[in-house]
Design an enzyme around this catalytic site. Structure first.
Site, PDB file in Angstrom:
ATOM      1  N   PRO A   1       0.806  -1.237   0.000  1.00 23.91           N
ATOM      2  CA  PRO A   1       0.000   0.000   0.000  1.00 23.91           C
ATOM      3  C   PRO A   1       0.835   1.281   0.000  1.00 23.91           C
ATOM      4  CG  PRO A   1       0.161  -0.826   2.227  1.00 23.91           C
ATOM      5  CD  PRO A   1       0.911  -1.818   1.362  1.00 23.91           C
TER       6      PRO A   1
ATOM      7  N   LYS B   1      13.746 -12.473  -0.561  1.00 23.08           N
ATOM      8  CA  LYS B   1      13.040 -13.291   0.423  1.00 23.08           C
ATOM      9  C   LYS B   1      13.740 -14.641   0.563  1.00 23.08           C
ATOM     10  CE  LYS B   1      10.003  -9.977   0.411  1.00 23.08           C
ATOM     11  NZ  LYS B   1       9.843  -9.024   1.528  1.00 23.08           N
TER      12      LYS B   1
END
Length: 362
Positions: free
Chosen positions: A228, A313
């Site tokens: 976001p 990641k």
């Protein structure tokens, strides 16, 4: 004093052990690592007596990915008497002072590991710091200026309230933060807590005197996987115009700044607008690290940007090997093209099962 203590994130002890073994070997130093799972630290024991001090001086701390702190330590002091812990600690430092000039010391850090169990010691560590500092100053230590050549920090690393390692680190080659942790306050108007990852990365990788030169209102950035807007927030805060690439919605507060353009596209397919010079690329997409490494390399080889910060990641078992492969892939591709570059990576405090990479063409 043939031991190094290296602090790391709980659960990453094996990665820390593999890394220090590799990096020490590159310096011609060999030893073995004592690893306790989920302890938040490792002990690297050198085969030769003075080699731990050599590594603390010469092994570039900034090049260690998984280490939060690196210090030379004594054997573990155990069964410290509750009524007088200070005397045996001072005696240990006096032995160290026979070889290391502790009059060059500038600061004392009384620390513990960053685990839920060890954090219970933090209150004790804070209270113990003041009387210990006063006693050490009476020995003539902790009085050097912060600009002292070969300056030292003195460290106590407590495992229990009656057991600790006594040690030191070099000011030019360590983290100046307690426990190696740069603690940041979450901005109330930021869209997500991930914003702290990019803020810590900027503070870690970019020289303070260069920050406003490298990140300002005259520059343009792309944020891949922006929704976001936690990472976009840090760039907009510094004045950059950001192309925020994500199919998801961006925070309304970011649109209100007039400093973003939301591009509802796939981050792997997005290309920067033609005739628009992009200075920075940032990326925190959840994807296989090898795919992210390939994507970041493509942006540099295509000349789409010159600086980037991105996360890899690491949910897999062989995390250290995966990191090495990804960074080597990037370095090889850029070198083959004849590009000079600066590449740094760190497992930041605000990272979880991931590392943050900084890459800049020179």
């Amino acid at each position: 004093m043939n031991k190094l203590a290296l602090y790391c994130r709980m659960g990453f002890e094996r990665e820390m052990a593999a890394e220090i073994t590799d990096k020490a070997a590159e310096k011609g130093v060999f030893g073995f690592v004592r690893v306790i799972e989920n302890s938040g630290y490792v002990i690297f024991e050198c085969y030769q007596a003075d080699e731990a001090d050599y590594l603390a001086r010469e092994l570039d701390f900034q090049q260690l990915i998984f280490a939060r702190q690196m210090l030379v330590v004594s054997d573990l002091l155990t069964d410290l008497p509750q009524q007088d812990r200070i005397t045996p600690i001072v005696q240990q430092y006096q032995q160290i002072a026979d070889k290391i000039d502790l009059k060059q010391s500038t600061e004392l850090l009384v620390e513990t590991a960053d685990t839920n169990e060890a954090k219970e010691l933090l209150g004790f560590c804070r209270k113990f710091t003041v009387p210990l500092r006063q006693t050490l100053k009476k020995q003539g230590w902790l009085r050097a200026s912060n600009h002292a050549k070969c300056g030292l920090f003195l460290h106590l690393f407590f495992l229990r309230n009656n057991a600790c390692y006594v040690g030191y680190s070099y000011n030019h080659n360590h983290s100046a933060h307690l426990m190696g942790i740069q603690r940041l306050k979450f901005p109330a108007d930021a869209p997500s807590r991930s914003t702290l990852k990019l803020e810590e990365a900027i503070l870690t990788f970019i020289p303070r005197q260069k920050e406003t030169e490298w990140l300002n209102e005259n520059q343009y950035a792309v944020d891949l996987g922006a929704c976001p807007g936690g990472w976009t927030y840090q760039l907009v805060k510094r004045g950059l115009f950001v192309y925020a690439v994500d199919h998801g919605k961006m925070a309304a507060s970011l649109h209100e700044t007039g400093r973003i353009e939301h591009c509802a596209e796939d981050g792997f397919k997005f290309q920067p607008p033609k005739r628009q010079k992009i200075d920075w690329l940032v990326c925190d997409m959840v994807e296989k690290p090898s795919r992210i490494a390939e994507l970041m390399t493509k942006w540099l080889l295509n000349g789409w940007c010159h600086s980037m910060i991105f996360n890899l990641k690491l949910p897999m078992k062989k995390r250290y090997a995966e990191v090495q492969q990804c960074l080597q892939y990037i370095a090889d591709k850029l070198t083959q093209r004849g590009l000079a570059f600066q590449l740094k990576a760190k497992h930041l405090y605000h990272d979880r099962e991931e590392i943050t990479v900084y890459l800049r063409l020179l």
